[in-house]
Design an enzyme around this catalytic site. Sequence first.
Site, PDB file in Angstrom:
ATOM      1  N   ASP A 127       0.404  -0.953   0.268  1.00  0.00           N
ATOM      2  CA  ASP A 127      -0.266  -0.264  -0.315  1.00  0.00           C
ATOM      3  C   ASP A 127       0.903   1.373  -0.102  1.00  0.00           C
ATOM      4  O   ASP A 127       0.160   2.075  -0.826  1.00  0.00           O
ATOM      5  CB  ASP A 127      -0.818   0.211   1.409  1.00  0.00           C
ATOM      6  CG  ASP A 127      -2.443  -0.916   0.897  1.00  0.00           C
ATOM      7  OD1 ASP A 127      -2.409  -2.059   0.148  1.00  0.00           O
ATOM      8  OD2 ASP A 127      -2.775  -1.323   2.266  1.00  0.00           O
ATOM      9  N   ARG A 211     -13.963  12.690 -29.161  1.00  0.00           N
ATOM     10  CA  ARG A 211     -12.705  12.622 -29.928  1.00  0.00           C
ATOM     11  C   ARG A 211     -11.792  11.269 -30.437  1.00  0.00           C
ATOM     12  O   ARG A 211     -11.150  11.826 -30.815  1.00  0.00           O
ATOM     13  CB  ARG A 211     -11.615  13.163 -28.236  1.00  0.00           C
ATOM     14  CG  ARG A 211     -11.494  14.519 -27.891  1.00  0.00           C
ATOM     15  CD  ARG A 211     -10.728  15.094 -27.474  1.00  0.00           C
ATOM     16  NE  ARG A 211     -10.185  14.534 -26.075  1.00  0.00           N
ATOM     17  CZ  ARG A 211     -10.032  14.121 -25.132  1.00  0.00           C
ATOM     18  NH1 ARG A 211     -10.847  14.713 -24.538  1.00  0.00           N
ATOM     19  NH2 ARG A 211      -9.447  13.584 -24.377  1.00  0.00           N
ATOM     20  N   LYS A 213     -11.168   8.134 -29.433  1.00  0.00           N
ATOM     21  CA  LYS A 213     -10.623   7.358 -28.648  1.00  0.00           C
ATOM     22  C   LYS A 213     -10.209   5.669 -28.624  1.00  0.00           C
ATOM     23  O   LYS A 213     -11.711   5.716 -28.575  1.00  0.00           O
ATOM     24  CB  LYS A 213      -9.997   7.868 -27.230  1.00  0.00           C
ATOM     25  CG  LYS A 213      -9.613   9.251 -27.035  1.00  0.00           C
ATOM     26  CD  LYS A 213      -8.849   9.249 -25.654  1.00  0.00           C
ATOM     27  CE  LYS A 213      -7.658  10.292 -25.426  1.00  0.00           C
ATOM     28  NZ  LYS A 213      -6.931  10.282 -23.718  1.00  0.00           N
ATOM     29  N   GLN A 255      -1.746  -8.527  -7.416  1.00  0.00           N
ATOM     30  CA  GLN A 255      -0.604  -7.827  -7.253  1.00  0.00           C
ATOM     31  C   GLN A 255       0.163  -8.354  -6.261  1.00  0.00           C
ATOM     32  O   GLN A 255       1.332  -7.500  -6.316  1.00  0.00           O
ATOM     33  CB  GLN A 255      -1.097  -6.682  -6.895  1.00  0.00           C
ATOM     34  CG  GLN A 255      -2.241  -5.414  -7.930  1.00  0.00           C
ATOM     35  CD  GLN A 255      -2.956  -4.984  -7.122  1.00  0.00           C
ATOM     36  OE1 GLN A 255      -2.809  -3.917  -7.061  1.00  0.00           O
ATOM     37  NE2 GLN A 255      -3.870  -5.340  -6.731  1.00  0.00           N
TER      38      GLN A 255
END
Length: 323
Positions: A127, A211, A213, A255
């Site tokens: 963290d 736009r 993307k 993770q």
Amino acid sequence: MKRIAVLTSGGDAPGMNAAIRAVVRAAIERGWEAYGVKHGYMGLIDGNISQLGRRDVGGIMQLGGTMLGSARCPEFKTEEGRRKALRSLNEKGIDGLVVIGGNGSQTGAHELHKMGLPTVGVASTIDNDLYGSEMTIGVDTALNIALEAIDRLKVTASSHQRAFLVEVMGRDCGYLALMAGIAGGAEAIVLPEIETDPEALTQELSDSYQRGKAHALVVVAEGAKYNANALVSYFEERRQEVGFDVRATTLGHVQRGGTPGAFDRLLATRLGSAAVGYLSNGSAGVLCGLNKGEITATPYAEVTGRHKPLSPEMLELARVMSR
Ligand code: ADP
Ligand code: F6P
């Protein structure tokens, strides 16, 4: 001091093994005996403590997790629990302790120190929320794992012109999300520290879509007010407005289980060795951390009960880069 013990506590972090190895070998180098405590504070309470030699900590540096095991131990939060822990250590003649762990673990270590046991902390949590260390063991590896996932998600997102919400860990702290968002090129980052307005987020996605993307990436911290699933439900109800088809991926414990990278192995080795040094020179009651490239000792009183704030510079960088 002749006998010290080492334990790992709280959420495991890649690099904890390198820290255990460093503590044991630095202690033996001084002519001391080193003991390992199984499963954090639970092992202290149960007396699950045994001697470790140099060879017992060989071949573990490249392994994620912790050879000693870790645990969350509510009993240790009580004075009775901590008294049991001290009794276990006394029975083995152990007169010093190194605690490898995060915020909660160091708060526990501070309590033990106040009860008379010389204790030193090693900053270790993915963290990166510990006051007294700019970087903690495990963050760098966890961040690289998150980035690998983000890069892959961007590939499939582009093929389908989708928006992906990627939820990374961080119960109370958005450090991982902020850094993964900047390094992963996110359009938006959702943090526990800053309240996000889902309406504004809808507008940002809609603008990106207009736009032209090919994809949009939103990195969300687990502890944010709206987590990834909550945001997906919100966007699904506004499908036309958002433009993109939206998917969410929660990285979760993936993770935490990675092979520690070079940065974490080196940091852990330096911190573990320094912790023994602080026990040896009578400067216990401190957290060993990394500050401006140097290993430092910060008194527990300045570490515990505080929240490390996110860097305003990195927050501004994230804002500018997402445009
Ligand atoms: P981390 O160390 O990763 O932040 P936790 O917050 O779960 O993980 O804390 C790990 C353990 O530290 C807890 O299960 C408990 O045993 C101990 N601990 C946490 N807070 C305190 C406290 N205020 N007093 C004593 N022990 C604590
Ligand atoms: O403290 C590290 C951490 O990985 C947090 O980011 C997360 O909220 C928590 O631990 C998860 O805890 P557990 O492994 O007990 O589910």
